[in-house]
Design a protein around this motif. Structure first.
Motif, PDB file in Angstrom:
ATOM      1  N   ILE A 199       0.857  -1.192   0.000  1.00 54.28           N
ATOM      2  CA  ILE A 199       0.000   0.000   0.000  1.00 54.28           C
ATOM      3  C   ILE A 199       0.894   1.243   0.000  1.00 54.28           C
ATOM      4  CG2 ILE A 199      -1.710   1.334   1.308  1.00 54.28           C
ATOM      5  CD1 ILE A 199      -2.787  -1.318   2.413  1.00 54.28           C
ATOM      6  N   ARG A 200       1.916   1.196   0.851  1.00 57.63           N
ATOM      7  CA  ARG A 200       2.861   2.316   0.924  1.00 57.63           C
ATOM      8  C   ARG A 200       3.578   2.519  -0.415  1.00 57.63           C
ATOM      9  NH1 ARG A 200       5.587   0.392   4.789  1.00 57.63           N
ATOM     10  NH2 ARG A 200       7.443  -0.265   3.663  1.00 57.63           N
ATOM     11  N   ARG A 201       3.887   1.401  -1.095  1.00 63.16           N
ATOM     12  CA  ARG A 201       4.544   1.496  -2.402  1.00 63.16           C
ATOM     13  C   ARG A 201       3.666   2.228  -3.403  1.00 63.16           C
ATOM     14  NH1 ARG A 201       7.391  -2.592  -4.954  1.00 63.16           N
ATOM     15  NH2 ARG A 201       6.841  -1.459  -6.833  1.00 63.16           N
ATOM     16  N   ILE A 202       2.390   1.915  -3.413  1.00 64.13           N
ATOM     17  CA  ILE A 202       1.466   2.566  -4.354  1.00 64.13           C
ATOM     18  C   ILE A 202       1.406   4.065  -4.075  1.00 64.13           C
ATOM     19  CG2 ILE A 202      -1.006   2.851  -4.857  1.00 64.13           C
ATOM     20  CD1 ILE A 202      -1.242  -0.150  -5.002  1.00 64.13           C
ATOM     21  N   TRP A 203       1.323   4.436  -2.808  1.00 68.37           N
ATOM     22  CA  TRP A 203       1.265   5.866  -2.464  1.00 68.37           C
ATOM     23  C   TRP A 203       2.533   6.601  -2.904  1.00 68.37           C
ATOM     24  CZ3 TRP A 203      -3.251   4.131  -0.876  1.00 68.37           C
ATOM     25  CH2 TRP A 203      -4.240   5.039  -0.520  1.00 68.37           C
ATOM     26  N   PHE A 207       1.484   8.799  -5.797  1.00 65.58           N
ATOM     27  CA  PHE A 207       1.099  10.057  -5.154  1.00 65.58           C
ATOM     28  C   PHE A 207       2.298  10.812  -4.577  1.00 65.58           C
ATOM     29  CE2 PHE A 207      -2.716   7.227  -4.198  1.00 65.58           C
ATOM     30  CZ  PHE A 207      -3.400   7.628  -5.343  1.00 65.58           C
ATOM     31  N   LYS A 208       3.477  10.200  -4.605  1.00 64.66           N
ATOM     32  CA  LYS A 208       4.723  10.838  -4.151  1.00 64.66           C
ATOM     33  C   LYS A 208       4.663  11.273  -2.683  1.00 64.66           C
ATOM     34  CE  LYS A 208       5.695  10.469  -8.495  1.00 64.66           C
ATOM     35  NZ  LYS A 208       6.398   9.250  -8.962  1.00 64.66           N
ATOM     36  N   LYS A 209       4.012  10.463  -1.872  1.00 70.97           N
ATOM     37  CA  LYS A 209       3.893  10.773  -0.451  1.00 70.97           C
ATOM     38  C   LYS A 209       3.605   9.496   0.320  1.00 70.97           C
ATOM     39  CE  LYS A 209      -0.039  12.856   0.690  1.00 70.97           C
ATOM     40  NZ  LYS A 209      -1.228  13.736   0.655  1.00 70.97           N
ATOM     41  N   ARG A 210       3.683   9.567   1.635  1.00 70.79           N
ATOM     42  CA  ARG A 210       3.325   8.432   2.471  1.00 70.79           C
ATOM     43  C   ARG A 210       1.806   8.416   2.677  1.00 70.79           C
ATOM     44  NH1 ARG A 210       7.304   5.907   5.422  1.00 70.79           N
ATOM     45  NH2 ARG A 210       5.718   5.249   6.923  1.00 70.79           N
ATOM     46  N   PRO A 211       1.210   7.232   2.752  1.00 66.17           N
ATOM     47  CA  PRO A 211      -0.236   7.181   2.989  1.00 66.17           C
ATOM     48  C   PRO A 211      -0.595   7.616   4.403  1.00 66.17           C
ATOM     49  CG  PRO A 211       0.703   4.966   3.035  1.00 66.17           C
ATOM     50  CD  PRO A 211       1.792   5.894   2.583  1.00 66.17           C
ATOM     51  N   GLN A 212      -1.620   8.412   4.531  1.00 64.00           N
ATOM     52  CA  GLN A 212      -2.105   8.864   5.838  1.00 64.00           C
ATOM     53  C   GLN A 212      -3.361   8.071   6.194  1.00 64.00           C
ATOM     54  OE1 GLN A 212      -0.379  11.125   7.726  1.00 64.00           O
ATOM     55  NE2 GLN A 212       1.140  10.891   6.086  1.00 64.00           N
ATOM     56  N   ILE A 213      -3.201   6.761   6.302  1.00 61.53           N
ATOM     57  CA  ILE A 213      -4.336   5.904   6.626  1.00 61.53           C
ATOM     58  C   ILE A 213      -3.935   4.920   7.722  1.00 61.53           C
ATOM     59  CG2 ILE A 213      -5.360   6.053   4.330  1.00 61.53           C
ATOM     60  CD1 ILE A 213      -4.195   3.350   3.691  1.00 61.53           C
TER      61      ILE A 213
END
Length: 295
Positions: A199-203, A207-213
């Protein structure tokens, strides 16, 4: 007179663009590796690499020499290893390592084709590599390459990961990444771990950022994660080789198909076992399964 080992060291340095990494691969000290290169350059009469504080790059003479030497050395090494293989004892048991989900989908169905007994081990790439180094594994399939002396990697395939939702999940379509990221961040997620692997890889990739989930459920098993998605627990990221049946039977669907990432998968084995018949048999059987799926 040129020593053959100088040529081998030169080709290894060329491949790694580093004397220290080449020394690790050949299980030599760095000073000894540097001596080989210095001696060969003296014999050739000119520099083969341009050295800087951070890296070395081949000169035009170095590129020319490598193009001449590489195929000859590879042929000689393969011939030598083939001779050695004929005198090695036959392996009656082969020890295989892989992630359990990959094993279940790609290796388990092929077991009847193996002409040997098998012992299987499951774990992370790091855990399995340690077992390989300790001779507790003969071959493993992994998605990472570590610079490990005496271990060789052979590219197997690319695995693709996509975002998956229950088939009846209402997906809001947008025409830009920012709104897609915002919408995805608001959904419930099922993750393999708290650190959000893949999931982090996709973000980061899209999206060029870390996921905030924060995942609503953490389940360290991809088969169980897929089942959780199918029954409506939330969204997740799943490799496509696990999804075919679920998609065909209408239990799940892919969300934003362009938001996908790939991992390279490798066979890893100890170099000393490269030409053992069972190592090559296992690789051939697993690769046949991949080719069959393309037909």
């Amino acid at each position: 007179m040129v020593d053959f080992e100088w040529y081998r060291s030169f080709c290894t340095i060329y491949k790694h663009q580093s004397v220290s990494e080449a020394a690790k691969t050949r299980m030599m000290t760095q000073p000894a590796m540097s001596q080989h290169l210095t001696a060969l350059e003296a014999e050739v009469g000119e520099a083969l690499f341009i050295r800087t504080t951070r890296k070395i790059t081949p000169t035009e003479r170095g590129k020319e020499l490598y193009s001449q030497l590489a195929p000859l050395i590879e042929l000689l090494e393969n011939t030598t290893m083939s001779f050695k293989a004929t005198s090695l004892p036959t392996m009656s048991v082969i020890k295989i390592g892989a992630a359990h989900e990959f094993f279940s989908e790609k290796i388990l169905p092929q077991l009847p084709k193996y002409n040997s007994c098998t012992i299987s081990h499951f774990g992370t790439a790091e855990q399995l590599l340690e077992l390989l180094k300790e001779d507790k594994l003969d071959i493993l399939i992994m998605s990472k390459r570590f610079q490990t002396p005496g271990v060789e990697y052979l590219k197997f395939m690319d695995e693709e990961f996509v975002i998956v939702a229950p088939s009846d999940y209402e997906i809001v379509e947008f025409d830009n990444l920012k709104l897609e990221e915002q919408w995805l961040s608001e959904q419930k997620w099922v993750s393999y771990g708290l650190e959000l692997p893949i999931i982090r890889r996709i973000w980061r990739e899209h999206f060029k950022k870390r996921p905030q989930i924060r995942p609503i459920h953490v389940i360290p098993n991809l088969h169980m994660i897929l089942k959780a998605v199918e029954i409506g627990a939330g969204l997740s990221v799943i490799p496509t080789y696990l999804l075919q049946n679920s998609l065909e039977t209408g239990r799940t669907k892919v969300v934003y198909k362009h938001l996908k990432v790939k991992n390279e998968l490798y066979f890893a084995y100890q170099l000393k076992n490269k030409h053992l018949p069972l190592i090559n048999e296992i690789i051939s059987v697993i690769r046949e399964d991949k080719q069959d799926q393309r037909v």
